[in-house]
Design a protein around this motif. Structure first.
Motif, PDB file in Angstrom:
ATOM      1  N   VAL A  89      -9.579  15.290   8.545  1.00 42.57           N
ATOM      2  CA  VAL A  89      -7.483  14.161   7.975  1.00 42.57           C
ATOM      3  C   VAL A  89      -6.654  14.388   9.274  1.00 42.57           C
ATOM      4  O   VAL A  89      -5.713  15.146  10.213  1.00 42.57           O
TER       5      VAL A  89
ATOM      6  N   SER B 133      -6.014   8.745  13.475  1.00 44.24           N
ATOM      7  CA  SER B 133      -5.095   7.696  12.644  1.00 44.24           C
ATOM      8  C   SER B 133      -6.044   9.230  11.320  1.00 44.24           C
ATOM      9  O   SER B 133      -7.026   8.767  11.321  1.00 44.24           O
TER      10      SER B 133
ATOM     11  N   GLU C 252      -5.303   8.428   8.487  1.00 41.72           N
ATOM     12  CA  GLU C 252      -5.921   7.105   7.029  1.00 41.72           C
ATOM     13  C   GLU C 252      -7.227   6.720   7.592  1.00 41.72           C
ATOM     14  O   GLU C 252      -8.457   6.327   6.704  1.00 41.72           O
TER      15      GLU C 252
ATOM     16  N   ASP D 172      -1.329  10.126  -3.077  1.00 43.75           N
ATOM     17  CA  ASP D 172      -1.721  11.032  -2.088  1.00 43.75           C
ATOM     18  C   ASP D 172      -1.689  12.670  -2.857  1.00 43.75           C
ATOM     19  O   ASP D 172      -1.969  13.533  -2.589  1.00 43.75           O
TER      20      ASP D 172
ATOM     21  N   TYR E  11       0.614  -1.249   0.143  1.00 38.74           N
ATOM     22  CA  TYR E  11       0.469  -0.545  -0.234  1.00 38.74           C
ATOM     23  C   TYR E  11       0.433   1.590   0.144  1.00 38.74           C
ATOM     24  O   TYR E  11       0.586   2.577  -0.470  1.00 38.74           O
ATOM     25  N   THR E  12       2.174   1.296   0.789  1.00 39.40           N
ATOM     26  CA  THR E  12       3.154   2.573   0.808  1.00 39.40           C
ATOM     27  C   THR E  12       3.339   2.638  -0.689  1.00 39.40           C
ATOM     28  O   THR E  12       3.380   4.148  -0.669  1.00 39.40           O
TER      29      THR E  12
ATOM     30  N   ARG F 111      -4.958  14.493  13.013  1.00 41.94           N
ATOM     31  CA  ARG F 111      -3.785  14.812  13.211  1.00 41.94           C
ATOM     32  C   ARG F 111      -3.368  15.200  14.489  1.00 41.94           C
ATOM     33  O   ARG F 111      -2.520  14.953  15.190  1.00 41.94           O
TER      34      ARG F 111
ATOM     35  N   ALA G 204     -10.277   9.734   7.238  1.00 41.15           N
ATOM     36  CA  ALA G 204     -10.526   9.555   5.980  1.00 41.15           C
ATOM     37  C   ALA G 204     -11.307   8.165   5.679  1.00 41.15           C
ATOM     38  O   ALA G 204     -12.340   9.179   4.699  1.00 41.15           O
ATOM     39  N   ALA G 205     -11.093   7.140   5.788  1.00 39.68           N
ATOM     40  CA  ALA G 205     -12.653   6.458   5.353  1.00 39.68           C
ATOM     41  C   ALA G 205     -13.604   6.426   6.616  1.00 39.68           C
ATOM     42  O   ALA G 205     -14.058   6.436   5.385  1.00 39.68           O
TER      43      ALA G 205
ATOM     44  N   LYS H  38       0.266   4.453  -2.240  1.00 43.01           N
ATOM     45  CA  LYS H  38      -0.097   5.723  -1.611  1.00 43.01           C
ATOM     46  C   LYS H  38       1.080   6.724  -2.471  1.00 43.01           C
ATOM     47  O   LYS H  38       0.427   8.060  -1.914  1.00 43.01           O
TER      48      LYS H  38
ATOM     49  N   SER I  93     -10.156   9.701  16.223  1.00 41.61           N
ATOM     50  CA  SER I  93      -9.853   9.621  15.133  1.00 41.61           C
ATOM     51  C   SER I  93     -11.330   9.798  14.171  1.00 41.61           C
ATOM     52  O   SER I  93     -12.064   9.906  13.091  1.00 41.61           O
TER      53      SER I  93
END
Length: 230
Positions: free
Chosen positions: A137, A146, A148, A63, A55-56, A141, A151-152, A59, A125
């Protein structure tokens, strides 16, 4: 270029994201009720799993697409500008509705997590999930959650609000278009506003204003939550 370097190239993530969304639009032609923002992530996830792609790596390009979320959100100000003179008489109601929507969103999010025994990280979160992703987001932070996961949650909230929101508002006896648009903008942010905009410039403008006002009110209202709950 080997597979690893290909996947870590930003172009790969961008192309995968666009291709998945284009495929999701084709699917929607056959299944109108299936929102592209549900189908596209599933397609991206399936590709990453089947291709054993980290995934990184994806990403890096993903991004770059997410970067344009902010400008896309700001672009919702255009229908608001077009409807500004017509909405001026109801400006106090718009502001009050957005303020109440922001406060209720934070309160309900907190109560649900606490009542169901959620962890502190989940609380941090999920608190800002009812505001647009470009803001939620960063708030997550700041709260130590989290980003991520936030965002979900934000996307899921927007999807649910855009699909079920109008129906629930009608069942609750809310038939005024301005009031309903304020509620959609406060609860379903950009996704809900975009759906209303496709049907009506006025309703989309009101919803966009509500979303923008909530993006201002929510960080301020988060301060007491941060002090007394977290």
């Amino acid at each position: 270029m080997n597979g690893s370097s290909l996947y870590s190239d930003p172009v790969f993530g961008v192309c995968v994201t666009f291709a998945a969304y284009a495929a999701a639009l084709l699917v929607r032609r056959r299944v109108p009720r299936l929102h592209p923002l549900i189908t596209a992530p599933v397609l991206v996830y399936a590709l990453l799993q089947l291709g054993r792609i980290d995934y990184t790596d994806y990403k890096v390009g993903g991004d770059m697409v997410a970067f344009f979320l902010g400008p896309a959100t700001v672009a919702l100000a255009i229908p608001l500008y077009k409807q500004a003179m017509r909405l001026k008489p109801v400006l106090p109601s718009l502001l009050l509705g957005a303020l109440v929507g922001s406060a209720l969103g934070l309160a309900v999010n907190a109560l649900c997590v606490i009542a169901l025994g959620g962890t502190e990280e989940l609380l941090r979160s999920s608190l800002p999930k009812s505001v647009t992703a470009a803001v939620s987001v960063e708030l997550s932070r700041w709260l130590g959650g989290s980003p991520e996961f936030t965002a979900a949650l934000t996307v899921m909230t927007g999807l649910f609000g855009s699909v079920a929101g109008p129906v629930l508002l009608r069942l609750a006896g809310v038939h005024d278009r301005v009031a309903a648009s304020i509620a959609i903008g406060a609860a379903a942010h950009g996704i809900g506003s975009a759906k209303l905009l496709a049907d009506s410039q006025e309703e989309g403008g009101v919803s966009g204003f509500s979303m923008a006002a909530c993006a201002v009110f929510t960080p301020v209202l988060l301060l007491p939550f941060h002090w007394f709950i977290l």
